[in-house]
Design a protein around this motif. Sequence first.
Motif, PDB file in Angstrom:
ATOM      1  N   PRO A 196       0.827  -1.220   0.000  1.00 49.40           N
ATOM      2  CA  PRO A 196       0.000   0.000   0.000  1.00 49.40           C
ATOM      3  C   PRO A 196       0.853   1.258   0.000  1.00 49.40           C
ATOM      4  CG  PRO A 196      -0.830  -1.582   1.600  1.00 49.40           C
ATOM      5  CD  PRO A 196       0.494  -2.107   1.136  1.00 49.40           C
ATOM      6  N   SER A 197       0.413   2.244  -0.795  1.00 50.36           N
ATOM      7  CA  SER A 197       1.063   3.549  -0.837  1.00 50.36           C
ATOM      8  C   SER A 197       0.039   4.545  -1.359  1.00 50.36           C
ATOM      9  CB  SER A 197       2.299   3.528  -1.753  1.00 50.36           C
ATOM     10  OG  SER A 197       1.908   3.393  -3.105  1.00 50.36           O
ATOM     11  N   GLU A 198       0.401   5.818  -1.345  1.00 54.93           N
ATOM     12  CA  GLU A 198      -0.516   6.866  -1.798  1.00 54.93           C
ATOM     13  C   GLU A 198      -0.964   6.620  -3.234  1.00 54.93           C
ATOM     14  OE1 GLU A 198      -0.399  11.660  -2.888  1.00 54.93           O
ATOM     15  OE2 GLU A 198       1.273  10.713  -1.786  1.00 54.93           O
ATOM     16  N   TYR A 199      -0.020   6.267  -4.080  1.00 56.98           N
ATOM     17  CA  TYR A 199      -0.329   6.133  -5.508  1.00 56.98           C
ATOM     18  C   TYR A 199      -0.992   4.794  -5.819  1.00 56.98           C
ATOM     19  CZ  TYR A 199       2.824  10.099  -5.455  1.00 56.98           C
ATOM     20  OH  TYR A 199       3.399  11.296  -5.159  1.00 56.98           O
ATOM     21  N   ILE A 256      -6.032   1.978  -7.176  1.00 62.54           N
ATOM     22  CA  ILE A 256      -7.123   1.048  -6.839  1.00 62.54           C
ATOM     23  C   ILE A 256      -8.473   1.750  -6.963  1.00 62.54           C
ATOM     24  CG2 ILE A 256      -8.177  -0.265  -4.957  1.00 62.54           C
ATOM     25  CD1 ILE A 256      -5.361  -0.968  -3.990  1.00 62.54           C
ATOM     26  N   ASP A 257      -8.533   2.982  -6.447  1.00 63.29           N
ATOM     27  CA  ASP A 257      -9.789   3.742  -6.509  1.00 63.29           C
ATOM     28  C   ASP A 257     -10.182   4.015  -7.963  1.00 63.29           C
ATOM     29  OD1 ASP A 257     -11.959   5.393  -6.050  1.00 63.29           O
ATOM     30  OD2 ASP A 257     -11.043   6.356  -4.319  1.00 63.29           O
ATOM     31  N   ILE A 258      -9.196   4.352  -8.792  1.00 63.41           N
ATOM     32  CA  ILE A 258      -9.467   4.645 -10.205  1.00 63.41           C
ATOM     33  C   ILE A 258     -10.025   3.413 -10.916  1.00 63.41           C
ATOM     34  CG2 ILE A 258      -8.377   5.160 -12.423  1.00 63.41           C
ATOM     35  CD1 ILE A 258      -6.471   7.048 -10.913  1.00 63.41           C
ATOM     36  N   ILE A 259      -9.376   2.261 -10.712  1.00 62.46           N
ATOM     37  CA  ILE A 259      -9.805   1.033 -11.399  1.00 62.46           C
ATOM     38  C   ILE A 259     -11.160   0.568 -10.866  1.00 62.46           C
ATOM     39  CG2 ILE A 259      -9.263  -1.397 -11.784  1.00 62.46           C
ATOM     40  CD1 ILE A 259      -7.566   0.549 -13.401  1.00 62.46           C
ATOM     41  N   GLU A 260     -11.374   0.763  -9.565  1.00 60.81           N
ATOM     42  CA  GLU A 260     -12.597   0.260  -8.952  1.00 60.81           C
ATOM     43  C   GLU A 260     -13.809   1.137  -9.277  1.00 60.81           C
ATOM     44  OE1 GLU A 260     -13.468  -2.151  -4.861  1.00 60.81           O
ATOM     45  OE2 GLU A 260     -12.078  -0.452  -4.786  1.00 60.81           O
ATOM     46  N   ASN A 261     -13.585   2.452  -9.343  1.00 59.32           N
ATOM     47  CA  ASN A 261     -14.721   3.359  -9.468  1.00 59.32           C
ATOM     48  C   ASN A 261     -14.732   4.208 -10.746  1.00 59.32           C
ATOM     49  OD1 ASN A 261     -15.763   2.705  -6.774  1.00 59.32           O
ATOM     50  ND2 ASN A 261     -13.961   3.803  -6.022  1.00 59.32           N
ATOM     51  N   GLN A 262     -13.605   4.315 -11.426  1.00 57.59           N
ATOM     52  CA  GLN A 262     -13.527   5.154 -12.628  1.00 57.59           C
ATOM     53  C   GLN A 262     -12.874   4.392 -13.784  1.00 57.59           C
ATOM     54  OE1 GLN A 262     -14.864   8.222 -12.838  1.00 57.59           O
ATOM     55  NE2 GLN A 262     -15.570   8.070 -10.703  1.00 57.59           N
ATOM     56  N   ALA A 283       0.126   7.462 -10.330  1.00 53.49           N
ATOM     57  CA  ALA A 283      -0.893   6.424 -10.110  1.00 53.49           C
ATOM     58  C   ALA A 283      -1.118   5.611 -11.387  1.00 53.49           C
ATOM     59  CB  ALA A 283      -2.191   7.061  -9.636  1.00 53.49           C
ATOM     60  N   ILE A 284      -1.169   6.314 -12.515  1.00 50.85           N
ATOM     61  CA  ILE A 284      -1.329   5.635 -13.807  1.00 50.85           C
ATOM     62  C   ILE A 284      -0.127   4.735 -14.077  1.00 50.85           C
ATOM     63  CG2 ILE A 284      -1.530   5.964 -16.298  1.00 50.85           C
ATOM     64  CD1 ILE A 284      -4.041   6.732 -14.755  1.00 50.85           C
ATOM     65  N   HIS A 285       1.042   5.184 -13.660  1.00 52.17           N
ATOM     66  CA  HIS A 285       2.254   4.383 -13.864  1.00 52.17           C
ATOM     67  C   HIS A 285       2.175   3.065 -13.084  1.00 52.17           C
ATOM     68  CE1 HIS A 285       6.391   3.447 -14.749  1.00 52.17           C
ATOM     69  NE2 HIS A 285       6.690   3.386 -13.454  1.00 52.17           N
ATOM     70  N   GLU A 286       1.565   3.103 -11.903  1.00 53.32           N
ATOM     71  CA  GLU A 286       1.379   1.866 -11.130  1.00 53.32           C
ATOM     72  C   GLU A 286       0.486   0.885 -11.885  1.00 53.32           C
ATOM     73  OE1 GLU A 286       2.768   0.893  -8.408  1.00 53.32           O
ATOM     74  OE2 GLU A 286       3.828   2.739  -7.870  1.00 53.32           O
ATOM     75  N   ILE A 287      -0.520   1.414 -12.586  1.00 51.52           N
ATOM     76  CA  ILE A 287      -1.417   0.554 -13.351  1.00 51.52           C
ATOM     77  C   ILE A 287      -0.723   0.010 -14.597  1.00 51.52           C
ATOM     78  CG2 ILE A 287      -3.608   0.477 -14.614  1.00 51.52           C
ATOM     79  CD1 ILE A 287      -4.595   2.734 -12.779  1.00 51.52           C
ATOM     80  N   GLU A 288       0.078   0.847 -15.256  1.00 55.77           N
ATOM     81  CA  GLU A 288       0.763   0.436 -16.481  1.00 55.77           C
ATOM     82  C   GLU A 288       1.771  -0.679 -16.232  1.00 55.77           C
ATOM     83  OE1 GLU A 288       2.362   4.124 -17.835  1.00 55.77           O
ATOM     84  OE2 GLU A 288       0.590   4.622 -19.055  1.00 55.77           O
ATOM     85  N   LYS A 289       2.231  -0.814 -14.995  1.00 58.26           N
ATOM     86  CA  LYS A 289       3.192  -1.876 -14.670  1.00 58.26           C
ATOM     87  C   LYS A 289       2.520  -3.236 -14.491  1.00 58.26           C
ATOM     88  CE  LYS A 289       5.079   0.239 -11.133  1.00 58.26           C
ATOM     89  NZ  LYS A 289       5.987   0.485  -9.977  1.00 58.26           N
ATOM     90  N   LEU A 290       1.183  -3.264 -14.460  1.00 60.49           N
ATOM     91  CA  LEU A 290       0.451  -4.520 -14.240  1.00 60.49           C
ATOM     92  C   LEU A 290       0.411  -5.353 -15.516  1.00 60.49           C
ATOM     93  CD1 LEU A 290      -2.558  -3.029 -12.217  1.00 60.49           C
ATOM     94  CD2 LEU A 290      -0.391  -3.928 -11.323  1.00 60.49           C
TER      95      LEU A 290
END
Length: 487
Positions: free
Chosen positions: A209-212, A217-223, A249-256
């Motif tokens: 867990p971290s700020e980003y 998680i919030d973006i993927i879950e709700n937006q 935050a987007i960079h965290e998603i792009e690494k998935l």
Amino acid sequence: MLKQHLNLKLSQKLSPQQIQLMKLIQLPTQAFEQRLMEEMNENPALESGNEDEFEKDAYENDSYDEYDNDDNEHIDADDINIDEYLSNDETPDYKTQINNYSDDDDDRESPYAAAVSFHQDLINQLNTFILSENERAIAEFLVGMIDDMGYIRRSIADIVDDLAFTQAIYTDEKTVERMLHVIHELEPSGVGARDLQECLLLQLKHKTPSEYVDLAIDIIENQFDAFTKKHYDKLAQKYGVSNEQLKKAIHEIEKLNPKPGGSFAGSSRLTETVVPDFAIRINNGELELTLNGRNAPSLHVSRDYQEMMQTYKVSRDKSSQQKEAVQFIKQKLDAAKWFIDAIKQRQETLFVTMNAIMHYQEEYFLDGDETKLKPMILKDIADLVGLDISTVSRVANSKYVETPYGTKLIKEFFSEAMKNDQGEDVSTIEIKKILQDVISEEDKHKPLPDDQLAEILKERGYPIARRTIAKYREQLDIPVARMRKKM
């Protein structure tokens, strides 16, 4: 009222041998080798290898009318000309052949490591969980439903029904849901997800867990819809964050990994090696073409079968069993002779066709610049070599050529022609290459829409319509401008 009348018409009909030859021409090297082994297993009169004792088969009768006979048509043994199947030639055929390939073309077997399958690895991980017998059966069933990309494409309700009908396991949706959560704990992270959104969420929740990460998680879950459409301005406004914070935050998603099973399946699957059917080399500024030696096997008709014919010829009392045997031998010898001739014709067809392609695209093969590929369609090569367009298509399809610039699929050298601003014919491959270069150099913060791409190509001398740009972009697997945008 029934009437009888005569009707004359001309029609083309391929013989079974012509059809088989077309199939042989279409086969790439590896498939051809498999077909060769099948034929040798089926026909004992066909042999391979260089034997000093082998006498050249002298059956060179140009008439193959007997192949038009039905398989069940009776062949009278007394009508067989035995001398056609015997040879007095002391020089074996293989001694007069020249191979146009080096020892580098010899078969080499590469050792492969035994790998655990994707699904077996997941089953092994299940052994670390304490489950009842019924729960384990459900969990293993769920593992079996995971596709190679790592997803389960069935709803919980459908899975409950599948368990009842196929496994006689009667359970409820709550239990299946609980076992699905167990599957979600397995590695690689995200496996067992039912859609992309769930797959990304599972991976994010496994991160520290971290700020980003929390924002991601919030973006993927709700937006999720806004994220997939890259409405970054709306997301920044929605969460009250700066562009830099949103970017992280987007960079965290792009690494998935959107295909968690793909990486495992790709690493555990046996490596598939492309075997080039041809090789083009440059020698003193001249192009040299060679056919892969595995396409030129050394085949001959069995000497034992020829000796059986000789024995039948000299025997005085020919029994009915001998006559039946010689009929069988004749069929096998005819088939072996035809197959050998078909292999030679296949070699010649492959070579002359690829040779024509090589010289037609000589400028490209000399320096490897894709913009020098000339417009070329199947008819161009068919006219040069005097073959049917369908034959050229069979040669070009599924076959590869080794060049100084890498191994290429032959059909990629074919392209349509378009006019540039000078009225000259240019290849669509050249236009696609320039389009690809323009997109790769664009500002990813403001990617170019199709109408602007059309204007840029027009300035470079290629007047292409916007809809054509869209078609070429899709063929190159390049998304629209909005989807190419980066933070």
